[in-house]
Scaffold this motif. Structure first.
Motif, PDB file in Angstrom:
ATOM      1  N   VAL A 183      -7.644 -14.894  31.388  1.00 40.44           N
ATOM      2  CA  VAL A 183      -8.518 -15.403  32.449  1.00 40.44           C
ATOM      3  C   VAL A 183      -8.137 -16.833  32.823  1.00 40.44           C
ATOM      4  N   THR A 184      -7.796 -17.649  31.825  1.00 43.45           N
ATOM      5  CA  THR A 184      -7.448 -19.041  32.104  1.00 43.45           C
ATOM      6  C   THR A 184      -6.228 -19.142  33.014  1.00 43.45           C
ATOM      7  N   GLU A 185      -5.303 -18.218  32.855  1.00 43.58           N
ATOM      8  CA  GLU A 185      -4.106 -18.235  33.702  1.00 43.58           C
ATOM      9  C   GLU A 185      -4.447 -17.898  35.149  1.00 43.58           C
ATOM     10  N   LEU A 186      -5.334 -16.908  35.351  1.00 42.57           N
ATOM     11  CA  LEU A 186      -5.742 -16.534  36.706  1.00 42.57           C
ATOM     12  C   LEU A 186      -6.518 -17.659  37.380  1.00 42.57           C
ATOM     13  N   ILE A 187      -7.447 -18.264  36.646  1.00 51.07           N
ATOM     14  CA  ILE A 187      -8.243 -19.355  37.218  1.00 51.07           C
ATOM     15  C   ILE A 187      -7.362 -20.572  37.481  1.00 51.07           C
ATOM     16  N   GLY A 188      -6.453 -20.845  36.542  1.00 52.99           N
ATOM     17  CA  GLY A 188      -5.553 -21.977  36.725  1.00 52.99           C
ATOM     18  C   GLY A 188      -4.668 -21.836  37.949  1.00 52.99           C
ATOM     19  N   ALA A 189      -4.322 -20.586  38.303  1.00 50.48           N
ATOM     20  CA  ALA A 189      -3.489 -20.360  39.483  1.00 50.48           C
ATOM     21  C   ALA A 189      -4.288 -20.472  40.775  1.00 50.48           C
ATOM     22  N   ALA A 190      -5.583 -20.110  40.730  1.00 48.83           N
ATOM     23  CA  ALA A 190      -6.402 -20.119  41.951  1.00 48.83           C
ATOM     24  C   ALA A 190      -7.107 -21.451  42.183  1.00 48.83           C
ATOM     25  N   LEU A 191      -7.393 -22.188  41.103  1.00 49.52           N
ATOM     26  CA  LEU A 191      -8.185 -23.419  41.227  1.00 49.52           C
ATOM     27  C   LEU A 191      -7.545 -24.470  42.135  1.00 49.52           C
ATOM     28  N   PRO A 192      -6.239 -24.754  42.019  1.00 48.31           N
ATOM     29  CA  PRO A 192      -5.662 -25.775  42.902  1.00 48.31           C
ATOM     30  C   PRO A 192      -5.774 -25.443  44.384  1.00 48.31           C
ATOM     31  N   TRP A 193      -5.741 -24.159  44.729  1.00 45.91           N
ATOM     32  CA  TRP A 193      -5.861 -23.773  46.131  1.00 45.91           C
ATOM     33  C   TRP A 193      -7.245 -24.099  46.671  1.00 45.91           C
ATOM     34  N   SER A 194      -8.285 -23.783  45.900  1.00 53.32           N
ATOM     35  CA  SER A 194      -9.644 -24.074  46.354  1.00 53.32           C
ATOM     36  C   SER A 194      -9.900 -25.575  46.412  1.00 53.32           C
ATOM     37  N   ILE A 195      -9.476 -26.297  45.380  1.00 51.10           N
ATOM     38  CA  ILE A 195      -9.701 -27.745  45.361  1.00 51.10           C
ATOM     39  C   ILE A 195      -8.916 -28.416  46.485  1.00 51.10           C
TER      40      ILE A 195
END
Length: 330
Positions: A94-106
């Motif tokens: 899960v951390t890998e998926l969130i880590g990949a998506a988080l920079p796009w949203s921020i």
């Protein structure tokens, strides 16, 4: 110091409560991630007992543990940065998926929120300063934009500038035909800006009206204060009165609201990201809900909670610094 100590204690308790609820709620729901994963595997054939045991251990569904032991283990996993394994993207953590998506949203929503805040505050201060003139007519137009649903604005922009007039791409975060993945290059940055323009414009158009109206009303109220009248009577320059006395004090409530808005950036404009197929947390949330991916949902809720708490705590510190009355009254 008492003010800051109270705020730290409050946010520490809130964090504990949020993490505890994040642990309990999925376990009160029927089924679990392991059952979902095993059901999907069973469609392709019989699942061996050893594989079933491995899946349950991997997804944290070990029924041999008591609820308290699971709770302690959950805290231990969080402190180690382990949020479990995704069912929909098995066996990706899960951390890998969130880590990949988080920079796009921020990157997208954070910048768009800051832009809408700056436009709203600067425009509202100017309109409030020149109240009663033609500039007041800008308020109804901005309020109309604010009242429009996110998805309607997103669909309209996509239709006008991506379908009828293909100036901007309609889907994705970058040109997948040119780049194999994210990279540090000006060409990639240009592609990201090109793909993110319409989603960012959706956020700005839908949110700057609230800042504009709120700041305008606060400016009108501030302009009637005695210290403004005194400053005018002293013959101070209008620009100094506008910036130093009026705008600075009128912006205080908006700064507090900006902290909350910035905190919720990580939730993503879910509908907007879905319309533009933007690879942020909002799209990831929809994937998790559609796939009953409890581990991914838990991880997303945890990241959202942590970000909201950190952002509001930081804004509390900033607000206490710029307005000393808060420290004494809080």
């Amino acid at each position: 110091m008492k003010y800051y100590a109270r705020r730290i204690a409050f946010y520490a308790f809130t964090l504990w409560a949020a993490i505890s609820l994040n642990f309990l709620i999925p376990r009160l729901m029927p089924g679990d991630p392991a059952d979902i994963m095993l059901a999907k595997m069973a469609r392709s054939g019989e699942v061996a007992p050893g594989v079933e045991k491995t899946i349950r251990l991997l997804l944290g569904a070990d029924t041999d543990q008591s609820l308290w032991d699971q709770y302690v283990a959950y805290w231990g996993n969080i402190l180690q940065g382990d949020l479990g394994v995704s069912v929909t993207k098995f066996p990706t953590p899960v951390t890998e998926l969130i880590g990949a998506a988080l920079p796009w949203s921020i990157g997208l929503l954070g910048i768009a929120t800051v832009i809408s805040f700056v436009i709203g505050i600067a425009g509202g201060a100017w309109i409030g300063w020149r109240r009663g003139t033609w500039v007041d007519n800008l308020i109804p137009a901005s309020t109309l934009l604010q009242s429009l649903p996110y998805f309607w604005v997103a669909l309209l922009l996509a239709y006008l500038f991506a379908v009828q007039n293909p100036v901007f791409p309609r889907i994705g975060g970058y040109d997948v035909f040119t780049f194999d993945g994210p990279e540090l290059s000006w060409a990639f940055v240009g592609s990201v800006i090109h793909h993110g323009f319409l989603p960012a414009l959706t956020v700005v158009l839908s949110s700057f009206g609230a800042w504009l109206l709120g700041m305008r009303n606060m400016m009108v109220s501030t302009m009637s204060e005695d210290y403004i009248t005194t400053a005018e009577a002293k013959g101070l320059r209008k620009s100094r009165i506008l910036l130093t006395y009026a705008t600075r004090n009128a912006a205080l409530p908006s700064i507090a609201g900006f902290g909350i808005s910035l905190a919720f950036v990580v939730t993503g404009a879910i509908v907007m990201e879905q319309v533009f197929t933007y690879p942020g947390l909002g799209k990831l949330m929809i994937t998790a809900v559609q796939g009953n991916d409890y581990a991914l949902m838990q991880g997303l809720f945890l990241v959202i909670t942590l970000t909201v708490l950190v952002a509001t705590f930081f804004m509390d510190l900033v607000y206490g610094f710029i307005d000393p009355r808060t420290r004494h009254n809080g």
